[in-house]
Write a protein that holds these residues in place. Sequence first.
Motif, PDB file in Angstrom:
ATOM      1  N   UNK A  76      30.866  14.731  16.588  1.00  0.00           N
ATOM      2  CA  UNK A  76      31.145  16.041  17.219  1.00  0.00           C
ATOM      3  C   UNK A  76      30.882  17.482  16.344  1.00  0.00           C
ATOM      4  N   UNK A  77      29.130  17.469  15.962  1.00  0.00           N
ATOM      5  CA  UNK A  77      28.900  18.227  15.705  1.00  0.00           C
ATOM      6  C   UNK A  77      27.914  18.711  15.900  1.00  0.00           C
ATOM      7  N   UNK A  78      27.136  17.523  16.491  1.00  0.00           N
ATOM      8  CA  UNK A  78      25.935  17.772  17.396  1.00  0.00           C
ATOM      9  C   UNK A  78      26.125  18.852  17.943  1.00  0.00           C
ATOM     10  N   UNK A  79      25.250  19.842  17.864  1.00  0.00           N
ATOM     11  CA  UNK A  79      23.946  20.331  16.957  1.00  0.00           C
ATOM     12  C   UNK A  79      24.184  21.977  16.264  1.00  0.00           C
ATOM     13  N   UNK A  80      25.173  22.296  16.231  1.00  0.00           N
ATOM     14  CA  UNK A  80      25.263  23.701  15.657  1.00  0.00           C
ATOM     15  C   UNK A  80      26.262  23.158  14.350  1.00  0.00           C
ATOM     16  N   UNK A  81      27.133  22.352  13.424  1.00  0.00           N
ATOM     17  CA  UNK A  81      27.221  22.121  12.819  1.00  0.00           C
ATOM     18  C   UNK A  81      26.164  21.654  11.392  1.00  0.00           C
ATOM     19  N   UNK A  82      25.160  21.976  11.264  1.00  0.00           N
ATOM     20  CA  UNK A  82      24.153  21.268  10.357  1.00  0.00           C
ATOM     21  C   UNK A  82      24.639  20.688   8.856  1.00  0.00           C
ATOM     22  N   UNK A  83      25.536  21.608   8.572  1.00  0.00           N
ATOM     23  CA  UNK A  83      25.964  20.676   7.486  1.00  0.00           C
ATOM     24  C   UNK A  83      26.513  19.291   7.177  1.00  0.00           C
ATOM     25  N   UNK A 134      24.661  17.490  23.996  1.00  0.00           N
ATOM     26  CA  UNK A 134      25.961  17.186  23.103  1.00  0.00           C
ATOM     27  C   UNK A 134      24.986  15.714  22.964  1.00  0.00           C
ATOM     28  N   UNK A 135      25.414  15.120  21.604  1.00  0.00           N
ATOM     29  CA  UNK A 135      24.897  13.674  21.257  1.00  0.00           C
ATOM     30  C   UNK A 135      24.834  12.688  21.882  1.00  0.00           C
ATOM     31  N   UNK A 136      25.511  12.732  22.869  1.00  0.00           N
ATOM     32  CA  UNK A 136      25.447  11.397  23.567  1.00  0.00           C
ATOM     33  C   UNK A 136      23.777  11.550  24.146  1.00  0.00           C
ATOM     34  N   UNK A 137      23.376  12.863  24.966  1.00  0.00           N
ATOM     35  CA  UNK A 137      22.316  13.588  25.953  1.00  0.00           C
ATOM     36  C   UNK A 137      20.873  13.019  25.013  1.00  0.00           C
TER      37      UNK A 137
END
Length: 152
Positions: A57-64, A130-133
């Motif tokens: 759910x955080x992909x790709x922006x929440x690097x933490x 999106x993560x799924x992609x």
Amino acid sequence: MFDPHLAGLRALSTLCLSGCLGLGPAAQAAELTVDVLGVASADGSLGCALFNRAAAAQFPLALAAATRQRQPATPGAMQCVFRDLPAGDYAASAAHDQNDNGETDRNFVGMPIEPWAVSNNVRPSLRAPRFAEAAFTLAANETRRIELRLQR
């Protein structure tokens, strides 16, 4: 004749031997090499991030939420290597932080203005991938290499 103490010692010595020889859980670890193509200059740094399914759910922006690596930029192709990974689904991202401010700079509508890429080289327009992609699966003991092509 069965001796429970001797059987327990044999089991314990087998377990210890397996762990010492790398035959235990650590042997199930996968390794991922991310080849990042298109680093335009030696300015700044290259950052790579690896997100697992739990951080989808955080992909790709929440690097933490990701396992990250950062290194000085070198023109051409660079690598990020992630070791000791459990089997599972992952997505990778990379960005050339040209001004080395620790983030991917964006324009007024939120689109990156520094070169970036995600696994499977997904490039949707007008939204973040999106993560799924971008997802791929690593199997236990797998050694895999993927390519990410940086673009603006």
